[in-house]
Design a protein around this motif. Sequence first.
Motif: not given
Ligand code: BGC
Length: 780
Positions: A231, A309, A520, A82, A191, A133
């Motif tokens: 966040h 994060d 995101e 992610t 978001r 997540d």
């Molecule tokens: C996001 C978070 C997420 C994390 C783990 C980040 O890029 O901002 O919301 O929990 O990745 O996947």
Amino acid sequence: MMKKFNKSLLCLSIGVSITLAGCGSVNNKVMPEPVNSAVVSQIIWHDNKAEMDQFINELMAKMTLQEKIGQLNLLTSGWDKTGPTMSDDYQEQIKLGKVGSIFNAFTADYTRGLQKLAVEETRLGIPLLFGYDVIHGHRTIFPISLGEAASWDMQAIQDGSRVAATEAAAEGIHWTFAPMVDISRDPRWGRMSEGSGEDVFLGTAIARARVKGFQGDDLAATDTVLACAKHYAAYGAAQAGRDYHTTNMSTRELWDTYLPPFEAAVQEGVATFMTSFNELNGVPASGSEYLLDDILKQRWGFEGFVVTDYTSINEMVPHGYAKDLKHAAQLAINAGVDMDMQGSAYSDNLQQLLNEGKVSQAKIDQAVRRILEMKYRLGLFDDPYRYSDNDRQKAEIYKQDHLDAARDMARKSFVLLKNDNKVLPLSDKKSIALIGPLADSKQDMIGSWSAAGERWKRPVTVLEGLKARFGDKLKINYAKGAGYEFDHTDTTGFKDAIAAAKKSDVVVLAMGEKWNMTGEAASRVDLGFPGTQLALMKELKKLGKPMVLVLMSGRAMNLSWADDNVDAILDVWYPGTEGGHAVADVLYGDYNPSGKLPVTFPRSVGQVPIYYNMKNTGRPYDPQGAEQKYRSRYLDSPNSPLYPFGYGLSYTHFDFSEVSLSNSKLDPQGSIKASVVVTNSGDTDGEEVVQLYVQDLVGSVTRPVKELKGFKKIHLRRGESKEVIFTLTPQDLAFHRIDMSYGAEAGDFNLYIGNSSDTTNKVSFSLSADVDLLAANPAD
Ligand code: BGC
């Protein structure tokens, strides 16, 4: 490392009750306790504290510095990414004891396999913690969080999080990176879809509901997971709606609008916090001692752990706050970050920083302890494999009860924005043209952050939902017609769409944004329909058939053309695994829509940020006023939104009586009751969200034109009336005053009760004296 005992936590949740009396008095759990900045965590986590402390003391006495630093390191597995990847050899790192937690790993088998590496191949066998997540469902996907917020149904939201936790925990997950409690008032920011919208009162209530749902009241139970308030903080106020961008705001705005949902999460006993990517007033959140230590750990008494994060320690270098990664690690740990997500900042630098005296052993030990405590509370030292259970996995995922709950939540989340001439429900229509790129698209139904939801296979599309509901009894003429990619210009599909429309009684357009246009890194400058969708709508309009727009999106969109031209608009957000069934239920009147907007819909991007509780200004614009020029207004647009916060129609109609007050004077120790009688004067049973707003007319600092202070969702049979009573105390009128103390100020107030933030159903009352609720100054 195993221990022999396992005690559950004693979790005292805060009593939240509402007086809803009258013709059939109802109790409803929707109104949050007012947030008072002085209140620290009210959750008791200590019934086994002495035993836990002894266990962790003994364990930590055995740990080397490297093993301790390993506990502070969180890495992604190879299953999903992610963000940027710093190290791919996570399995090797586990065996070396250099990682204490893993995210993006699930299924009983996979997590069990990884756990085995930690338990059997490291010196002390400290179990891993698995995070993921799980935002709006795990396998069974519920509507996106913004959609759930539109239900204004706290119990349903809590229950949805419970289902998500149950499925996730059965697949080996101990920890969800949710709830996302960022207030967001700028629909350019993708978001917005992950949170609860623009309002602090609603957002705070939802934060509580989600934490309760994920964590239940026993963290050691194998169907609960650690929650994570994220966040932290003010991420939703990114300048120009561009993700990861700077936030700047007054301390008062931070405390009155952006922090309360986080504080409420602490009060509900949230186990973890995640820092945000943004800088706030010049300091990146992951290096902010003010946010992490002063407010979260000291003032609020948060006892869980703080994770960054994704690589946000590293990002303090490009932010221009740290000169290199080592410096960034120093700033982060000293500010109060306990765990480093994916950045290897701690694993590569803490030892040296300790040797150089820039970081203390005590700081490292505190962070390690907070993390080990959570592993202990989950029961992982009793049995590291207790969550990775194939039988439970089989029994729990996609369970019928879960699918039913997801379908019901979806129906509750839909907001009817327009319904001219009662074109909806479509019960009398024998044929429909179902048109649009979202009409039969599985991948789009579940929105972003739903990777375990088998996007290509599981979700029920609108077309499938309608077919399942009607079989041959309804003639559905389906055509995709248009494309929704930004660069889609091909109009060859229009022909089929027009032919389908010509053969049908009504045109149903399933249009909006592609699922990954929100979430995101999905900011937009244009809030209109991407691709050729609007062009197709315009062609279809020429046929003169009734048109219904089923809108899918994860933000407030610009619907100005649609509002002028289609007959009905139903916003279904991204409705989840059972979304197609839920859309069929509502289009055909099996379910009467009751959702209310959690965000303001603008008329154009130029009005953004736009939200209901703005300030009045010194030159408020009055459309009826004589002089117009030097007023706070646009030359080319009304100030008002297209659809206000709190707005949403029903297939029936609700009448509101005038507001009555038990007393027009509120004393510092007292309360007043405000009530209305709501009558269902239409011909269908239905639900209405009764909303209470307050305006403080004069303050030591200026106050918003309206603030939500209560809401109740009631069900009324057709013809039925109910009296809805709210109790208001000085706490409900509190804010951070000119000296940043928290309290309410004597003076005059307007109070409104209606079914949207633009209600004019008003009475007045006064508060007889100032009420101090907190002497300390958060800016200290
Ligand atoms: C996001 C978070 C997420 C994390 C783990 C980040 O890029 O901002 O919301 O929990 O990745 O996947």
